[in-house]
Every structure is written in C-alpha cells, then in structure tokens.
Design a protein around this motif. Structure first.
Motif, short mmCIF file in Angstrom:
data_model
loop_
_atom_site.label_atom_id
_atom_site.label_comp_id
_atom_site.label_asym_id
_atom_site.label_seq_id
_atom_site.Cartn_x
_atom_site.Cartn_y
_atom_site.Cartn_z
N LYS A 22 2.98 20.91 -14.04
CA LYS A 22 3.15 21.86 -15.15
C LYS A 22 4.44 22.69 -15.07
O LYS A 22 5.12 22.86 -16.09
N PRO A 23 4.85 23.21 -13.89
CA PRO A 23 6.09 24.01 -13.85
C PRO A 23 7.37 23.18 -13.99
O PRO A 23 8.44 23.76 -14.16
N TYR A 24 7.25 21.86 -13.91
CA TYR A 24 8.45 21.03 -13.78
C TYR A 24 8.75 20.14 -14.98
O TYR A 24 9.86 19.62 -15.09
N ILE A 25 7.77 19.94 -15.85
CA ILE A 25 7.98 19.01 -16.97
C ILE A 25 7.67 19.67 -18.30
O ILE A 25 7.02 20.71 -18.35
N HIS A 26 8.16 19.04 -19.36
CA HIS A 26 7.82 19.48 -20.72
C HIS A 26 6.54 18.78 -21.19
O HIS A 26 6.32 17.61 -20.88
N ASN A 27 5.74 19.51 -21.95
CA ASN A 27 4.70 18.88 -22.76
C ASN A 27 5.42 18.44 -24.03
O ASN A 27 5.67 19.23 -24.93
N THR A 28 5.78 17.17 -24.08
CA THR A 28 6.69 16.71 -25.13
C THR A 28 6.00 16.63 -26.49
O THR A 28 4.79 16.40 -26.57
N PRO A 29 6.76 16.79 -27.56
CA PRO A 29 6.15 16.85 -28.90
C PRO A 29 5.81 15.48 -29.45
O PRO A 29 6.26 14.44 -28.95
N VAL A 30 5.02 15.48 -30.51
CA VAL A 30 4.72 14.29 -31.29
C VAL A 30 5.40 14.44 -32.65
O VAL A 30 5.23 15.46 -33.32
N VAL B 236 3.18 7.92 -8.25
CA VAL B 236 3.98 7.67 -9.45
C VAL B 236 3.07 7.26 -10.60
O VAL B 236 3.18 7.76 -11.73
N LEU B 237 2.13 6.36 -10.31
CA LEU B 237 1.16 5.92 -11.31
C LEU B 237 0.40 7.10 -11.91
O LEU B 237 0.28 7.23 -13.13
N PHE B 238 -0.07 8.00 -11.05
CA PHE B 238 -0.86 9.14 -11.53
C PHE B 238 -0.01 10.09 -12.36
O PHE B 238 -0.47 10.65 -13.36
N GLY B 239 1.23 10.27 -11.97
CA GLY B 239 2.12 11.15 -12.74
C GLY B 239 2.40 10.61 -14.13
O GLY B 239 2.43 11.37 -15.12
N GLN B 240 2.61 9.29 -14.23
CA GLN B 240 2.91 8.71 -15.54
C GLN B 240 1.75 8.90 -16.51
O GLN B 240 1.95 9.02 -17.72
N GLY B 241 0.53 8.92 -15.99
CA GLY B 241 -0.63 9.05 -16.86
C GLY B 241 -0.70 10.35 -17.62
O GLY B 241 -1.45 10.46 -18.61
N THR B 242 0.07 11.34 -17.19
CA THR B 242 0.05 12.63 -17.91
C THR B 242 0.58 12.49 -19.33
O THR B 242 0.27 13.33 -20.19
N VAL B 243 1.37 11.44 -19.60
CA VAL B 243 1.78 11.17 -20.98
C VAL B 243 0.54 10.99 -21.85
O VAL B 243 0.42 11.53 -22.96
N GLY B 244 -0.41 10.20 -21.34
CA GLY B 244 -1.62 9.93 -22.10
C GLY B 244 -2.48 11.16 -22.28
O GLY B 244 -3.05 11.38 -23.37
N LEU B 245 -2.61 11.99 -21.24
CA LEU B 245 -3.40 13.22 -21.37
C LEU B 245 -2.87 14.08 -22.50
O LEU B 245 -3.64 14.61 -23.31
N PHE C 152 -0.84 13.09 -25.06
CA PHE C 152 -0.84 12.39 -26.35
C PHE C 152 -2.23 12.41 -26.99
O PHE C 152 -2.37 12.70 -28.19
N PHE C 153 -3.26 12.13 -26.21
CA PHE C 153 -4.61 12.07 -26.77
C PHE C 153 -5.16 13.46 -27.11
O PHE C 153 -6.08 13.58 -27.92
#
Length: 330
Positions: free
Chosen positions: A19-27, A156-165, A167-168
């Motif tokens: 959370k402190p390091y990445i953006h919650n990117t827009p849709v 790395v796999l677990f981190g990438q999944g945050t895109v899905g969290l 997005f959904f």
C-alpha cells in the motif's frame, strides 16, 4: 506450487504490504471504443503505475519480503526486458539495497534510462535467454546478491494479483478479462483472485502470435517448447519469451480459459494506436494486447454475444516515443 486458495490469501497480504509503495490505478472507459467494439470495455490502467507497469507490484512484494526475512541482504539482481527490472530497482532503492539489472541489447532506450534513474547498475547482454541467465549468475558469484526472478518467484506472483483485487473492486460483474501473458504470473494470479472475488468472470490469456500456449494448455504440458526458451519475433518485447513459469502453468490450466488469443504485430499496433487516440494514454505494445484480442476476429468466435462487459489490463506504458511502431508501417 501454490494453489488458488494460497495465492488469494497471500495476495490479500501483499496488498497491505504494498500500500505505501504503489498506486491503486484507475479504470478508464471510452464511449467511442465501446461503440466501435459493441461491448462495454473497462481499462485497468497499470500503465499509470509507478515505474510504468504492473511489474512493480510483484517485484516490490518480493523485495520487501526478502528484506523482512534477510535484514542483512546487500543487494538484488534480476534479468528483465525492462519493466520487471524497473520494479526491482525501485523497490531496492526504497529498501536501501543495491541493484543490478541484466537487459538484452536492443531493449527500448527508455527502459535502460529509467533503470538508471531508479538506481540500478544496468548490464547489457546478447539477446538470448541463455546469455541473460549466464550474466545474472556471474553477478551472483561476484557479489552474493539475491536473484529476484520475474517468473519463478511466489512473492512476485502474489504481488501481481493485487491488480485483480483492485479491478474487481472497481468494476463488478465483468463477463471476461483479457490479460497479456509472458511468464504467466499476472494472468495466473488475477485468475486466482477472480475465483474468489468475481467467480463468474472468464479469464483469457493473450500472447503474441507464435507462442503456442493454447496447445500446451490443452495437452497439459509445455514439452513442445524449447529449453532454454526462445524469444518470439514480435514488437511486444515484454511478452516475447516462449515460456511460462512452472508454478504458474498449473494455475493457468485450472483457472484460465483454454482459448488463448494470439495477436499479430499489426493487431497490436492498431490497438496501441486506438489507446493513444481515444483514451489519450501512453501504452506499450504488450500493454495493448488485451484490446488487440477484443478487437480480433476470434473474439466473436470464442465469446459470441454472451460476453458484453469486458475488462482489459493495460499492463505497461514504457514505450520509446522516438520509435513508435506505426511510424515504421509501410
């Protein structure tokens, strides 16, 4: 190898860690693209992520976990087409670690320059997987740095999944989501998240023409692929490796639709141009792969009229603006 349940649980923990390091990117949406395609299209814009791609999520999660488990670690090394390397370098910088990134000659200049901005020592190698592996091994032997693989790494796999969290949570009841695939971490992890957060959403992988993932998934193995892997000839350098990580392949076979969309360079260029023109966003060829799939003739064949609410992950935007691909078309 982690199953869907473990991937989902670890992805939830990764989301808190990151959370402190990445953006919650827009849709983003576009009425003109919806009319052109005849569907409601939702773009998850990870081209607007820090470092310019979704790769930061997995790289940062892995480096943060490494620092937690090994506080005295001195540095990290990786090999990359650029985006993962930028994520590793950014995360290392935040953790006070040294980083070295091996990239192949011919990689887009914008990526090499950005790696140095994030504090990495850039090491160029001949453009083959074997040469990049050998270069990383030399760095490890000389420095003792820890390798952060872009594929063969559960964190790395677990981190990438945050895109899905994200997005959904942002868009409910998607009929399908289309995801660019290289080593499979993004596609596999988002599919695992979909199982628990959006179970009616179909997940489709998108690859450059010539990779042959659909045949492998239907046969249940990757024995038809060369070892070490080859680079496919494509403008989408971020997804051109003919390879899927061992821990990702079972997840893909279990959770992802067997119909894989293979897109051509001309389809990638057309989709990339549309994103520039209609969304006013900078996206690299691999980042436009999902849109290329949705615009393809196979979309009607595979999805028919049942799929109306479509999610597309714009995975990256690190493109050389001095060498845009439509300027090279005949």
């Amino acid at each position: 190898m982690p199953g869907p349940d473990k991937v989902f649980k670890e992805t939830l923990m990764a989301q808190k860690r990151l959370k402190p390091y990445i953006h919650n990117t827009p849709v983003f949406t576009s009425e003109s693209i919806n009319k052109l395609i005849g569907k409601q299209v939702y773009f998850k814009c990870d081209n607007l992520q820090r470092t310019g791609s979704f790769k930061l999520r997995g790289a940062c999660n892995a480096v943060l976990k490494l620092k937690e488990s090994s506080p005295n670690v001195q540095g990290v090394v990786t090999r990359s087409s650029g985006n993962h390397g930028m994520g590793v370098a950014y995360a290392a910088q935040k953790c006070g670690l040294q980083s070295k990134v091996v990239i192949r000659q011919g990689t887009a200049k914008v990526k090499g320059d950005a790696l140095q901005v994030y504090g990495a020592e850039v090491i160029y190698c001949n453009p083959t997987p074997a040469d990049s592996i050998a270069a990383v091994q030399r760095v490890q032997q000389e420095t003792g740095y820890t390798m952060i693989s872009s594929f063969e790494n559960d964190d790395v796999l677990f981190g990438q999944g945050t895109v899905g969290l994200e997005f959904f949570d942002q868009v409910s009841d998607l009929d399908a989501v289309f995801i660019p695939l290289c080593g499979g971490s993004l596609t596999a992890s988002v599919a695992a998240v979909a199982k628990y957060r959006s179970p009616n959403t179909k997940v489709y992988a998108v690859e450059p023409e010539g990779k042959g993932l659909e045949k492998c998934m239907r046969e249940g193995n990757t024995s038809s692929w060369p070892s070490p892997p080859n680079y496919i000839t494509t403008i989408a350098e971020a997804i051109q490796l003919q390879y899927v990580a061992k821990q990702n392949f079972p997840l893909l076979c279990e959770l992802v639709e067997k119909e894989v969309f293979a897109v051509t360079d001309s389809e990638l260029v057309e989709a990339m141009m549309l994103v520039f023109q209609r969304l006013k966003l900078v996206v690299e060829p691999s980042g436009a792969a999902g849109l290329a799939a949705v615009m393809s003739s196979r979309m009607k064949e595979v999805c028919g009229d049942d799929v109306q609410k479509v999610g597309i992950i714009l995975s990256g935007g690190n493109v050389d603006l001095d060498n845009l691909p439509w300027g090279q078309r005949q």
